[in-house]
Design an enzyme around this catalytic site. Sequence first.
Site, mmCIF file in Angstrom:
data_model
loop_
_atom_site.group_PDB
_atom_site.id
_atom_site.type_symbol
_atom_site.label_atom_id
_atom_site.label_comp_id
_atom_site.label_asym_id
_atom_site.label_seq_id
_atom_site.Cartn_x
_atom_site.Cartn_y
_atom_site.Cartn_z
ATOM 1 N N GLN A 38 -7.653 -5.104 9.513
ATOM 2 C CA GLN A 38 -6.585 -4.670 10.416
ATOM 3 C C GLN A 38 -7.017 -3.504 11.309
ATOM 4 O OE1 GLN A 38 -2.399 -4.888 8.799
ATOM 5 N NE2 GLN A 38 -3.495 -4.932 6.852
ATOM 6 N N ASP A 57 -3.867 7.328 4.604
ATOM 7 C CA ASP A 57 -3.308 5.996 4.837
ATOM 8 C C ASP A 57 -3.919 5.407 6.109
ATOM 9 O OD1 ASP A 57 -1.702 3.759 4.618
ATOM 10 O OD2 ASP A 57 0.038 4.713 5.547
ATOM 11 N N GLU A 58 -3.919 4.069 6.220
ATOM 12 C CA GLU A 58 -4.451 3.374 7.404
ATOM 13 C C GLU A 58 -5.856 3.893 7.735
ATOM 14 O OE1 GLU A 58 -3.034 0.870 8.411
ATOM 15 O OE2 GLU A 58 -0.849 1.049 8.300
ATOM 16 N N ARG A 85 2.454 -10.279 10.492
ATOM 17 C CA ARG A 85 3.746 -9.589 10.642
ATOM 18 C C ARG A 85 4.891 -10.497 10.199
ATOM 19 N NH1 ARG A 85 1.927 -5.488 9.728
ATOM 20 N NH2 ARG A 85 0.062 -6.734 9.411
ATOM 21 N N LYS A 87 0.824 -1.208 0.000
ATOM 22 C CA LYS A 87 0.000 0.000 0.000
ATOM 23 C C LYS A 87 0.865 1.268 0.000
ATOM 24 C CE LYS A 87 -0.716 0.289 5.010
ATOM 25 N NZ LYS A 87 0.106 1.484 5.205
ATOM 26 N N THR A 88 2.001 1.240 0.726
ATOM 27 C CA THR A 88 2.862 2.423 0.750
ATOM 28 C C THR A 88 3.410 2.698 -0.652
ATOM 29 O OG1 THR A 88 3.481 1.892 3.027
ATOM 30 C CG2 THR A 88 4.843 3.500 1.882
#
Length: 702
Positions: A251, A220-221, A587, A35-36
């Site tokens: 998430q 973002d997020e 993770r 996504k980044t």
Amino acid sequence: MTKQVLLNNLNPQQKSAVLHNTGPLLVLAGAGSGKTKVITHRFAYLSTAHKVPPMSILAMTFTNKAANEMKQRIESLTGKSANSLWIGTFHSLSARILRKEIDVLGYGKDYCIYDESDSGNIVRSVLKEFKIHEALYKGILSKISSLKASLISPEDLLANEDSYGFDEKFVRVYVKYQDELRKNNALDFDDLIMCTVKLFEQNPGLLKKYQLDFSHLMVDEFQDTNASQYRLMELFASKHKNICAVGDDDQSIYKFRGAEVKNIHKFKNDFSKTKVIMLEQNYRSTQRILDIAGNIIAKSRDRMPKKLWTDRGEGEKISYCIATNEIEEARYIAQSIKELFQKGKYFCKDIAILYRVNQQSRILEEAMRENGQPYRICGGISFYQRKEVKDIISYLKLIANPDDSVSLKRIANCPPRQIGAATITRVENEARKRDESVYNTMKYIMKSNGYTNSLKEKISSFINIIDSLHAHKEASTSELINLVFEKTGYLEWAGEEKAANLIDLRKSSEDKDLKSFLDSVSLFSGLDEDPADNSVSLMTLHNAKGLEFPVVFIAGIEDGLMPHFHAIKDTEELEEERRLFYVGVTRAQDMLILTGARKRRLYTSIQEQQPSRFLADIPENCYLCIEKRPRADAITSSVAKVPVQFSNASPYAAGARVKHPKWGVGVVRDSYGETDDVKVMVNFHTVGIKRLSLKFANLEKL
């Protein structure tokens, strides 16, 4: 960088998100799906292919670390500095706007930002004044934060007390707390966003100015936004509708901070004609890890279905170890880390141990120390929260804003100058009577006849120091720190070890003006710090969000911990615990090891523990189950027998490298048994774990 180069190495879904340039866009980005990369390439593509001025793009995220990574990647893609661009956290970007406009709300532009401990000090002071038990301050501060996250001010509460259901005492505390902040010309974290929303809602002209300034907005997020953050985003985007929200409802794990997972679901209703793009290709984890994660999250209700896949291959099987108690669990984790390190494939910095509650860390730390393994606790006290560092920052805050009573009280007697608690209390009482800051009250006392010479003498030298420092407020921050050292003698008083931290503080302030430096340190958290050495990372599952490690251990996979016992009877809370477990699992890049205990001391008693109910959602063939018991002859396992008792007598101790004539090189995981019949567990690169008798194995020790 050319338009075509910016599109290279993007998968079809990522490319579609980057090419979208007008209208609302919702990117549902699964864990590890890049996504980044999408956000930064989209930023660069807008500014090059569509000639959107970079200063017209507002990019908002949640952590300083994420914001800095965005800036670095955008600089790499565009070849231009990103320092002045509008890229940052919700809080830092709000603070930047308020520095220019807050006087419209009746605050001074030299306002200071209070962190959680500063805010806690004010609440405790208010509780003391109202004769309410001070130990309640954390719960009250949390309630105030929740109200502000929902854009409910003290005035709203007073006007609608019956609707919100808070008792009269709490309402009085909230009103007084906000009055004290205003008297100190200070904002807390939640005020930064709440005040920015208020600024725009009460001043349509200012809102229009910033809407014209920002033609494009990227968030973002997005799944972590609370009501105030969503409203701020909505205000910015309501004119152009050029908003790109990137997030993952799977998430969303910050409900306790006010995050509302429904925001990601209501986006399409609030912004008509929203284009939705799903990012499902994972670049982080092996397929086995993704399969386990997928089975866990598939049972989540009201989610937007995504199925993560990867071309990294199947990878190693996931392990699940059941230990007798939390001590054996910790020793198993520490021993496993030692073996991984001895194999030479991973460094300590490649490994993380995750857990649900901070209480679990103590036993894990003891096991790591017993094994001599370096570790660090992540998300703990940050550099800027160390006493000596915060003391000097308090001096700097007073230089910028002498009305900051919290900072003044912190350093009035630091170094010691005979301004004890009794003196401070007396001055505070006078300040309340006069409805002024402590600083202004001290100055009044020095000029008045109604106070003893003793009191005046105690405070005069301190006030003179602050006034002389304040006179140099236009100097650089590093020069101001030097002046603080010179005029207070703090550096010599602190001692050698603490002085080293203060020298580091001075270095970090070079080339920064005072206000921007104070804003940056006030908005800094322990999670923004990068590991300085080769250490195993220990952290809660919440703090692991946004991170990744080649090897991840998740400890305490038991009902009562994962999911937490507070959440078990609440459907929404239980759903969030499932998402939290999913975040922990995703993770891991290469290896995932889950552990649990049959008995565990929780708080004051030893309790019988049951395996986490979430494990029932994972097919048994997805993981290797290891059951550890106290006696070697009582060990059972669905795949392999792994003894608990270690024998130091064997020359083939855990970690030793050996060679087998058929299976090649391996590493001893354990050795046990009598001296004439020693057995070893060896992990071979070619065939995995084998249990061998030394009498017949023909092993060669390397």
